[in-house]
Design a protein around this motif. Structure first.
Motif, short mmCIF file in Angstrom:
data_model
loop_
_atom_site.label_atom_id
_atom_site.label_comp_id
_atom_site.label_asym_id
_atom_site.label_seq_id
_atom_site.Cartn_x
_atom_site.Cartn_y
_atom_site.Cartn_z
N SER A 1 34.19 49.19 41.99
CA SER A 1 33.86 47.99 42.78
C SER A 1 34.89 46.90 42.56
CB SER A 1 32.46 47.48 42.39
OG SER A 1 31.47 48.44 42.68
N LEU A 2 35.32 46.73 41.32
CA LEU A 2 36.34 45.72 41.01
C LEU A 2 37.69 46.11 41.62
CD1 LEU A 2 35.43 45.01 37.28
CD2 LEU A 2 35.28 43.37 39.17
N GLN A 3 37.98 47.42 41.66
CA GLN A 3 39.24 47.88 42.24
C GLN A 3 39.34 47.49 43.72
OE1 GLN A 3 42.00 49.42 40.99
NE2 GLN A 3 42.85 49.26 43.04
N TRP A 4 38.25 47.65 44.47
CA TRP A 4 38.25 47.27 45.88
C TRP A 4 38.45 45.77 46.04
CZ3 TRP A 4 39.09 49.14 50.46
CH2 TRP A 4 38.68 48.43 51.59
N LEU A 5 37.79 45.00 45.19
CA LEU A 5 37.91 43.55 45.25
C LEU A 5 39.33 43.11 44.96
CD1 LEU A 5 36.49 40.76 45.47
CD2 LEU A 5 36.08 40.91 43.01
N VAL A 6 39.93 43.67 43.92
CA VAL A 6 41.29 43.29 43.54
C VAL A 6 42.30 43.74 44.58
CG1 VAL A 6 43.13 43.75 41.85
CG2 VAL A 6 40.84 43.16 41.06
N SER B 1 34.12 34.07 63.29
CA SER B 1 33.74 34.35 61.90
C SER B 1 32.97 35.66 61.86
CB SER B 1 32.88 33.20 61.34
OG SER B 1 32.45 33.49 60.03
N PHE B 2 33.43 36.59 61.02
CA PHE B 2 32.80 37.92 60.98
C PHE B 2 33.18 38.63 59.70
CE2 PHE B 2 36.68 37.93 63.55
CZ PHE B 2 37.49 38.78 62.80
N ASN B 3 32.50 39.74 59.43
CA ASN B 3 32.82 40.60 58.30
C ASN B 3 33.66 41.77 58.78
OD1 ASN B 3 31.48 39.44 55.96
ND2 ASN B 3 29.55 39.93 56.99
N TYR B 4 34.73 42.05 58.05
CA TYR B 4 35.59 43.19 58.39
C TYR B 4 35.95 43.91 57.10
CZ TYR B 4 39.46 45.98 60.17
OH TYR B 4 40.29 47.02 60.50
N CYS B 5 35.50 45.15 56.96
CA CYS B 5 35.77 45.96 55.77
C CYS B 5 35.41 45.22 54.49
CB CYS B 5 37.25 46.37 55.74
SG CYS B 5 37.73 47.46 57.09
N GLY B 6 34.24 44.60 54.49
CA GLY B 6 33.75 43.91 53.30
C GLY B 6 34.31 42.52 53.08
N LYS B 7 35.15 42.05 53.99
CA LYS B 7 35.75 40.72 53.85
C LYS B 7 35.21 39.78 54.92
CE LYS B 7 39.78 42.78 53.93
NZ LYS B 7 41.21 43.11 53.91
N ARG B 8 34.97 38.55 54.55
CA ARG B 8 34.56 37.52 55.51
C ARG B 8 35.82 36.84 56.02
NH1 ARG B 8 31.04 35.83 59.19
NH2 ARG B 8 29.46 36.81 57.85
N ASN C 1 37.77 35.59 52.60
CA ASN C 1 37.11 35.58 51.30
C ASN C 1 36.12 36.73 51.22
OD1 ASN C 1 34.42 34.76 52.21
ND2 ASN C 1 35.33 32.75 52.59
N MET C 2 35.54 36.92 50.03
CA MET C 2 34.56 37.99 49.81
C MET C 2 33.43 37.43 48.94
SD MET C 2 37.22 41.20 49.20
CE MET C 2 35.98 42.48 49.12
N VAL C 3 32.84 36.33 49.39
CA VAL C 3 31.82 35.65 48.61
C VAL C 3 30.64 36.56 48.34
CG1 VAL C 3 30.21 33.71 48.57
CG2 VAL C 3 32.53 33.38 49.45
N ALA D 1 32.81 33.60 38.69
CA ALA D 1 32.93 32.16 38.50
C ALA D 1 33.80 31.51 39.57
CB ALA D 1 33.49 31.86 37.11
N SER D 2 34.61 32.34 40.25
CA SER D 2 35.46 31.81 41.33
C SER D 2 35.25 32.65 42.60
CB SER D 2 36.94 31.83 40.92
OG SER D 2 37.29 33.12 40.43
N SER D 3 33.99 32.80 42.97
CA SER D 3 33.62 33.69 44.07
C SER D 3 34.12 33.20 45.43
CB SER D 3 32.10 33.88 44.12
OG SER D 3 31.46 32.63 44.33
N LYS D 4 34.48 31.92 45.53
CA LYS D 4 34.95 31.38 46.81
C LYS D 4 36.47 31.48 46.97
CE LYS D 4 31.05 28.22 47.35
NZ LYS D 4 30.61 26.81 47.54
N PHE D 5 37.11 32.18 46.05
CA PHE D 5 38.55 32.43 46.14
C PHE D 5 38.88 32.98 47.53
CE2 PHE D 5 42.32 35.00 45.82
CZ PHE D 5 43.12 34.41 44.85
N SER D 6 39.94 32.47 48.15
CA SER D 6 40.28 32.92 49.50
C SER D 6 41.79 33.01 49.70
CB SER D 6 39.69 31.98 50.55
OG SER D 6 40.28 30.70 50.46
N LEU D 7 42.19 33.83 50.64
CA LEU D 7 43.57 33.87 51.13
C LEU D 7 43.62 33.08 52.43
CD1 LEU D 7 44.57 37.63 50.62
CD2 LEU D 7 45.11 35.68 49.15
N ASN D 8 44.64 32.26 52.59
CA ASN D 8 44.75 31.40 53.77
C ASN D 8 46.01 31.73 54.56
OD1 ASN D 8 42.40 29.83 53.06
ND2 ASN D 8 43.65 28.92 51.45
#
Length: 524
Positions: free
Chosen positions: A325-330, A267-274, A286-288, A366-373
């Protein structure tokens, strides 16, 4: 350049903004920042006589731009990770940076330096989960200072004493009028990233890794029998690797040569992603923390009522920063919010746009725990599923929704590229990994729903064919120009649309094109 120059030579120094209680930590970091340059052989300090001779020669030849006055950039490395629920302490960092834009002799120097694409990252995560490899993250300490050395006649650059405005800010140990010659791509030079990339590629390929033909920041480790043992991707100095024991040992060798600042797994952070790998080897991204650190732009109740009023310069800067900031998240995770952001970025800079941006922040938080699996799959039985959709005439020419419905003459398209198992390929319920996704405005005006759906499908297939080539390459197929067609055809690919007329006209020997005859080429 004028704006940057004025900012660089401003009397306001970043150290003036640091609370006095924190300054000792940053001053210690500044001394360490210079020592890193020395330890990596990035500079050679000249004697007083040498420095005087260099200054006189550069002045007589009009090359004073080769002498660069650096500054320390002070940052708290815990700033992006700190949240109300995780109050991390100060982690002071000071990076010595030169104003590379003043080196006018560098305008023709090659500067491109590839970084691993999002698509490559997803392929690596999919393979790591499916082959039951372990996933690793590593970062190279002071990577730019470990780049390729300048040749004898390649570059002539010098670093002078830093310019300070705070009397207690530490100086460089150069002495009065002293200079240090730059021997490598130091921080601030536009070509430093490339020199680091060249060094990394040389070190990686020396260990037996093979660079991808489609992504120059992706490398494969093959065994003698053609089995894939590992994949490695770089984003400047951040490395992501999935592989077996042989690949892990190779990564450790790379670390011994380049010097890793950290090496993590599990478990680690890579380029802003957990990124988290479970015991069953599945991977979740994810990016909580990133979600939690997004902040709405503060607005008074009275300002919220002035919907059509233009934004003040300060408000405009805040809006651009928030949209960035939203562009990077999306782009990295929240593909589901692509349409909302795409249209918002094209809106006029008025109060109503700022309210919409705040509303989008609230929605994603509101859905900060959104993740790719990424689940383990039998990749030998997998193929590509390209899903396409479009909406006719729902955006204006600039890409915004706008207030005037009659101005919405352009259409939005969307696609998702999936690596899917044999069940999904057969139209049944099964597992898949999301490889790529995008929402965008079609460049051409469409005259019918059929045209919009068809052009969207064409865009989707274009991306799908690229992903197909990457999948073929990871399977060991050659993707050079002689073999790429046969290699791609070895990978099954299905296009899924919800427009029956696109299916009918694309699979008929006698299709009709309506009034837009140029659609014949798309169908062909």
């Amino acid at each position: 350049y004028d704006i940057v120059s004025r900012d660089w030579s401003s009397d306001v120094c970043s150290s003036d903004l640091i609370p006095k209680a924190d300054r000792p930590a940053f001053h210690a970091a500044a001394k360490a920042g210079w020592q890193v340059w020395v330890d990596n052989g990035a500079v050679e300090v000249l004697s007083k006589a040498q420095a005087d001779e260099v200054r006189a020669r550069l002045k007589s030849t009009g090359k004073q731009s080769c002498m660069l006055t650096p500054r320390f950039v002070y940052t708290d490395k815990h700033d992006g990770l700190r949240t109300p629920s995780k109050p991390l302490p100060l982690k002071a960092n000071a990076r010595l940076v030169v104003p590379g834009f003043r080196d006018i002799t560098a305008y023709l120097v090659r500067r491109d330096a590839p970084t691993g694409s999002r698509t490559s990252q997803h392929f690596l995560l999919m393979y790591t989960a499916s082959k039951r490899w372990l996933l690793y993250s590593a970062d190279v300490k002071s990577a730019f200072l470990k780049g390729e050395n300048f040749g004898p006649d390649e570059r002539e650059l010098y670093v002078s004493q830093i310019r300070v405005s705070s009397p207690d800010e530490p100086l460089l140990p150069l002495g009065e009028g002293g200079l240090a010659r730059a021997k490598k791509g130091i921080f601030g030079l536009a070509y430093s990233p490339r020199r680091w990339y060249l060094r990394l590629n040389k070190s990686v390929t020396k260990l037996g890794w093979v660079r991808s033909e489609l992504d120059a920041a992706l490398w494969f480790l093959w065994s003698g029998d053609g089995t894939l043992d590992g994949m490695l991707i770089s984003h400047v100095d951040d490395l992501l690797m999935g592989g077996n024991a042989r690949a892990h040992e190779s990564l450790l060798q790379l670390g011994r040569e380049l010097g890793f600042g950290s090496l993590e797994t599990g478990s680690f952070n890579y380029c802003g992603k957990r990124i988290q790998q479970s015991a069953d080897f599945s991977i979740k991204v994810n990016m909580v923390e990133y979600h939690e650190n997004l902040k709405q732009i503060p607005m008074t109740g009275e300002r919220k009522k002035q919907l059509d009023q233009p934004l003040a310069p300060a408000e405009h800067r805040q809006l651009r920063g928030l949209l960035g900031s939203l562009q990077w998240l999306v782009s990295q995770l929240r593909f589901d919010q692509g349409f909302s952001l795409s249209t918002l970025q094209s809106e006029k800079p008025v109060v109503a746009t700022m309210l919409k941006a705040n509303s989008l922040v609230k929605k994603v938080k509101a859905s900060s725990k959104f993740s790719l699996n990424f689940k383990p799959m039998d990749l030998d039985k997998c193929g590509l599923v390209t899903v396409s959709d479009a909406a006719l005439g729902n955006v204006s020419p600039d890409g915004s929704i706008g207030e005037d419905a009659l101005s919405r003459v352009h259409s939005q398209a969307a696609y998702a590229i999936l690596i899917a198992d044999e069940n999904v390929l057969a139209g049944k319920e099964g597992n898949f990994c999301l490889i790529d996704s995008r929402r965008h405005r079609l460049a051409r005006v469409c005259r019918s729903t059929f045209a919009a759906e068809l052009m969207s499908a064409e865009e989707a297939l274009d991306c799908g064919e690229f992903c197909r080539g990457m999948f073929a390459e990871t399977r060991g197929y050659s993707v050079d120009r002689r073999n790429v067609e046969a290699s791609n055809n070895a990978i099954p690919m299905i296009l899924v649309v919800d427009a029956k007329d696109v299916f009918d006209k694309s699979t008929s020997d006698t299709p009709s094109y309506g009034s837009q005859k140029s659609l014949a080429f798309t169908i062909s």
